[in-house]
Design an enzyme around this catalytic site. Sequence first.
Site, mmCIF file in Angstrom:
data_model
loop_
_atom_site.group_PDB
_atom_site.id
_atom_site.type_symbol
_atom_site.label_atom_id
_atom_site.label_comp_id
_atom_site.label_asym_id
_atom_site.label_seq_id
_atom_site.Cartn_x
_atom_site.Cartn_y
_atom_site.Cartn_z
ATOM 1 N N GLN A 114 0.848 -1.196 0.000
ATOM 2 C CA GLN A 114 0.000 0.000 0.000
ATOM 3 C C GLN A 114 0.877 1.238 0.000
ATOM 4 O O GLN A 114 0.382 2.353 -0.081
ATOM 5 C CB GLN A 114 -0.885 0.007 1.255
ATOM 6 C CG GLN A 114 -1.831 -1.170 1.316
ATOM 7 C CD GLN A 114 -2.406 -1.319 2.714
ATOM 8 O OE1 GLN A 114 -3.393 -0.702 3.063
ATOM 9 N NE2 GLN A 114 -1.785 -2.138 3.524
ATOM 10 N N ASN A 115 2.189 1.024 0.118
ATOM 11 C CA ASN A 115 3.106 2.157 0.222
ATOM 12 C C ASN A 115 3.372 2.783 -1.136
ATOM 13 O O ASN A 115 3.415 2.099 -2.150
ATOM 14 C CB ASN A 115 4.434 1.715 0.846
ATOM 15 C CG ASN A 115 4.248 1.287 2.288
ATOM 16 O OD1 ASN A 115 3.186 1.524 2.866
ATOM 17 N ND2 ASN A 115 5.242 0.651 2.851
ATOM 18 N N ASP A 117 6.153 4.654 -1.426
ATOM 19 C CA ASP A 117 7.610 4.824 -1.498
ATOM 20 C C ASP A 117 8.224 3.712 -2.346
ATOM 21 O O ASP A 117 7.536 2.783 -2.766
ATOM 22 C CB ASP A 117 8.228 4.880 -0.085
ATOM 23 C CG ASP A 117 8.122 3.557 0.673
ATOM 24 O OD1 ASP A 117 8.427 2.505 0.096
ATOM 25 O OD2 ASP A 117 7.749 3.588 1.879
ATOM 26 N N HIS A 132 -1.433 1.592 -4.308
ATOM 27 C CA HIS A 132 -1.789 3.009 -4.180
ATOM 28 C C HIS A 132 -0.881 3.945 -4.975
ATOM 29 O O HIS A 132 -0.857 5.137 -4.712
ATOM 30 C CB HIS A 132 -1.802 3.404 -2.691
ATOM 31 C CG HIS A 132 -2.848 2.656 -1.905
ATOM 32 N ND1 HIS A 132 -2.819 2.538 -0.534
ATOM 33 C CD2 HIS A 132 -3.957 1.985 -2.309
ATOM 34 C CE1 HIS A 132 -3.867 1.815 -0.138
ATOM 35 N NE2 HIS A 132 -4.554 1.460 -1.192
ATOM 36 N N CYS A 162 0.778 20.729 -17.081
ATOM 37 C CA CYS A 162 0.942 19.667 -18.075
ATOM 38 C C CYS A 162 1.382 20.284 -19.403
ATOM 39 O O CYS A 162 0.780 21.257 -19.866
ATOM 40 C CB CYS A 162 -0.385 18.937 -18.234
ATOM 41 S SG CYS A 162 -0.470 17.834 -19.642
ATOM 42 N N PRO A 229 3.601 -4.097 15.623
ATOM 43 C CA PRO A 229 3.778 -3.868 17.070
ATOM 44 C C PRO A 229 2.435 -3.805 17.798
ATOM 45 O O PRO A 229 2.356 -4.008 18.998
ATOM 46 C CB PRO A 229 4.488 -2.515 17.161
ATOM 47 C CG PRO A 229 4.836 -2.117 15.776
ATOM 48 C CD PRO A 229 4.029 -2.942 14.820
HETATM 49 P P1 NAD Z 1 -1.306 3.125 8.685
HETATM 50 O O1 NAD Z 1 -0.547 4.389 8.971
HETATM 51 O O2 NAD Z 1 -2.780 3.159 8.775
HETATM 52 O O3 NAD Z 1 -0.821 1.966 9.713
HETATM 53 C C1 NAD Z 1 0.518 1.718 9.962
HETATM 54 C C2 NAD Z 1 0.616 0.401 10.714
HETATM 55 O O4 NAD Z 1 2.001 0.115 10.881
HETATM 56 C C3 NAD Z 1 -0.006 0.412 12.123
HETATM 57 O O5 NAD Z 1 -0.807 -0.738 12.294
HETATM 58 C C4 NAD Z 1 1.211 0.380 13.054
HETATM 59 O O6 NAD Z 1 0.942 -0.320 14.258
HETATM 60 C C5 NAD Z 1 2.210 -0.353 12.196
HETATM 61 N N1 NAD Z 1 3.612 -0.079 12.532
HETATM 62 C C6 NAD Z 1 4.164 1.027 13.090
HETATM 63 N N2 NAD Z 1 5.489 0.864 13.237
HETATM 64 C C7 NAD Z 1 5.782 -0.375 12.751
HETATM 65 C C8 NAD Z 1 6.987 -1.119 12.617
HETATM 66 N N3 NAD Z 1 8.169 -0.626 13.013
HETATM 67 N N4 NAD Z 1 6.919 -2.363 12.089
HETATM 68 C C9 NAD Z 1 5.729 -2.879 11.677
HETATM 69 N N5 NAD Z 1 4.559 -2.221 11.788
HETATM 70 C C10 NAD Z 1 4.592 -0.978 12.315
HETATM 71 O O7 NAD Z 1 -0.824 2.637 7.249
HETATM 72 P P2 NAD Z 1 -1.398 1.584 6.209
HETATM 73 O O8 NAD Z 1 -2.011 0.426 6.928
HETATM 74 O O9 NAD Z 1 -0.329 1.351 5.223
HETATM 75 O O10 NAD Z 1 -2.591 2.275 5.424
HETATM 76 C C11 NAD Z 1 -2.876 3.608 5.261
HETATM 77 C C12 NAD Z 1 -2.313 4.326 4.011
HETATM 78 O O11 NAD Z 1 -1.116 4.955 4.350
HETATM 79 C C13 NAD Z 1 -1.954 3.568 2.789
HETATM 80 O O12 NAD Z 1 -2.894 3.832 1.817
HETATM 81 C C14 NAD Z 1 -0.606 4.141 2.311
HETATM 82 O O13 NAD Z 1 -0.705 4.529 0.943
HETATM 83 C C15 NAD Z 1 -0.438 5.316 3.169
HETATM 84 N N6 NAD Z 1 0.941 5.702 3.554
HETATM 85 C C16 NAD Z 1 2.049 5.206 2.916
HETATM 86 C C17 NAD Z 1 3.332 5.559 3.333
HETATM 87 C C18 NAD Z 1 4.554 5.014 2.594
HETATM 88 O O14 NAD Z 1 4.529 4.888 1.373
HETATM 89 N N7 NAD Z 1 5.632 4.655 3.300
HETATM 90 C C19 NAD Z 1 3.484 6.415 4.436
HETATM 91 C C20 NAD Z 1 2.329 6.923 5.057
HETATM 92 C C21 NAD Z 1 1.072 6.542 4.614
HETATM 93 ZN ZN ZN Z 2 -2.737 17.228 -19.469
#
Ligand code: NAD
Ligand code: ZN
Length: 264
Positions: A114-115, A117, A132, A162, A229
Amino acid sequence: MQKRPLATNNVPLETRIYQAGAVLAAATRVVCLTGAGVSAESGIATFRDAKSGFWAKFNPEQLASQAGFAADGGLVWRWYMERLRAVEQAQPNLGHLALAQLARRIADFTLVTQNVDDLHERAGHDHVLHLHGHLHRFRCNLCNDEHRLEMHERNQSEPPRCARCGDRVRPDVVWFGEMMPSRIWDAAWRATQRCQVMLVVGTSAVVYPASQLPLAAAQQGATVIDINPECTPISEMAAFFLQGASGQILPRLMAAVDQATGIA
Ligand code: NAD
Ligand code: ZN
């Protein structure tokens, strides 16, 4: 919904890691679903963390939307440019690296994230299903033409225009209320339907429909392993809930896979 077998509740974490490692070592078809938590130890804020920082006064659900872009495109642009800078300065952590190692060990391994990055790719995955979208790709908000980001555009206070139609450029990410790319979703769904193990890492599992993948996997008989966690709805139904940070648990899980396959 499949409930975690009661016995696993009382088994020490180390034993559960070794049991889960043995299940993974015997599997040939594995899907891993990751969320923002897998990148947390690389210093990338999860949405939840973001609510405590500078951006706390803005709601990501509002900023990451067509309505937010229409109301204040400059604010949305600056928010994404700051997130892009944070990702570029970050490095994959031990969790990303262990997952890349696991992928090389399993014949049919599908990584769904879902990330937005690119830390999985930088850890060594050559094929990642980004449900996403991507923080480092851009397109026109109107005609969808791809836009190559220029250095100077990063510091602009308003979105670039654009080259084809003159409308505003946006990050190629899936905003709240938008459809996921169906090709990516279909591939994730197909892999989920045939997997023997579903490994879930660092997701609060509240964003639909990604949250459906672990449930669908459990329903077709796959073993669900959850690493987080905190307890989530997925931890409650997983066969193995390995509570902890992914940068710590995943290398231990990988060691358990090695041990089960006889690689010392
Ligand atoms: P979320 O922020 O809702 O949940 C993050 C989860 O990660 C929590 O359950 C938390 O307990 C857990 N967590 C925290 N630290 C951790 C660790 N060290 N190891 C393992 N787990 C840990 O994020 P989500 O569930 O991915 O969903 C929400 C949306 O956030 C997604 O649509 C995503 O696109 C977006 N998002 C993405 C990024 C990225 O690309 N890195 C950053 C922020 C948000
Ligand atoms: Zn355009």
